[in-house]
Design an enzyme around this catalytic site. Sequence first.
Site, PDB file in Angstrom:
ATOM      1  N   PRO A   2       0.825  -1.222   0.000  1.00  0.00           N
ATOM      2  CA  PRO A   2       0.000   0.000   0.000  1.00  0.00           C
ATOM      3  C   PRO A   2       0.853   1.263   0.000  1.00  0.00           C
ATOM      4  CG  PRO A   2      -0.744  -1.548   1.683  1.00  0.00           C
ATOM      5  CD  PRO A   2       0.601  -2.022   1.200  1.00  0.00           C
ATOM      6  N   GLU A   3       0.926   1.906  -1.126  1.00  0.00           N
ATOM      7  CA  GLU A   3       1.560   3.217  -1.211  1.00  0.00           C
ATOM      8  C   GLU A   3       0.473   4.189  -1.614  1.00  0.00           C
ATOM      9  OE1 GLU A   3       5.486   3.471  -2.494  1.00  0.00           O
ATOM     10  OE2 GLU A   3       5.872   1.331  -2.375  1.00  0.00           O
ATOM     11  N   LYS A  51      -1.210   8.079   2.704  1.00  0.00           N
ATOM     12  CA  LYS A  51      -1.597   6.688   2.899  1.00  0.00           C
ATOM     13  C   LYS A  51      -2.779   6.554   3.853  1.00  0.00           C
ATOM     14  CE  LYS A  51       3.205   5.396   2.715  1.00  0.00           C
ATOM     15  NZ  LYS A  51       4.163   4.400   3.211  1.00  0.00           N
ATOM     16  N   ASN A 173       8.089   2.432   0.097  1.00  0.00           N
ATOM     17  CA  ASN A 173       9.416   1.900  -0.182  1.00  0.00           C
ATOM     18  C   ASN A 173       9.629   1.557  -1.655  1.00  0.00           C
ATOM     19  OD1 ASN A 173      11.876   1.490   0.995  1.00  0.00           O
ATOM     20  ND2 ASN A 173      11.524  -0.682   1.379  1.00  0.00           N
ATOM     21  N   ARG A 254      13.871   0.786   7.065  1.00  0.00           N
ATOM     22  CA  ARG A 254      13.413  -0.020   5.934  1.00  0.00           C
ATOM     23  C   ARG A 254      14.599  -0.548   5.148  1.00  0.00           C
ATOM     24  NH1 ARG A 254       8.220   1.973   4.786  1.00  0.00           N
ATOM     25  NH2 ARG A 254       7.955   0.257   3.353  1.00  0.00           N
TER      26      ARG A 254
END
Length: 271
Positions: A2-3, A51, A173, A254
Amino acid sequence: MPEGDTVWNTARVLHRALAGATLTGSDFRVPQMAATDLTGWTVRESASRGKHLLLRLAAPEGRSDTRHWTLHSHLRMDGAWRAYTPGERWTARPAHLIRAVLRGTGAVAVGYHLHELALVPTAEEDSLVGHLGPDLLGPDWDPAEAVRRLAAHPEATIGEALLDQCNLAGVGNLYKCEVLFLRGVSPWTPVGAVPDLAGTVALAQRLLAANRGRWTQSTTGSLHRGGTSYVYSRRAQPCRRCGTAIRKEELGERVTYWCPVCQPPPDPSLP
Ligand SMILES: [Zn+2]
């Protein structure tokens, strides 16, 4: 993953399923909302901000002093909303992941593994999303403001700065890795040393916008399995440009993927 584009698509699914509908039932399977019942409430619209998902509702006449409320949810890494027709089986995810059910007359929306579920007065939405930088897919997208916010912390690595939703909202990411590859910039480069921040921000916006309206996220133009990214999730595979093995390492909280040749390190001591 989910971006911003996924959340934008999800907001559209919810909008098409429920906008204008008066809810015939609701079920919240999180402790802080277990007693909430939205039966009789009307869905005004569904929107995304970065988001975050914002489902804007109107309370039934006379039920509450505040008329307009927003049901907030965040998908993080694993959340999803799905719309089903009444009577259809809910097959997208296992039932124990269900956190919210909203029943309209023409559709049922089921939220799986949602985070930060909250019902707040719409006038107070800023308490949830006011800290966000400009939304790459928002109607008020402001690239100059995004560049200004990024440039305010020149010592941060560009890899971490692009993920910081206070700078700009919507890059996760996958897009971070892909944008930096396409710009030839190492993720470890300090923001202050990135040659063209405005160009970087503009490319991030174009990549997200290109993936609106579909669920397969591609930065290469290919929708074929295994062909949708240049570096993301391609550790040890050959760079599509130069053939060098793609690398993967932790950067901040990340992991990051990059090509050490196409994205040379800003300093020889860095990866
Ligand atoms: Zn390369």
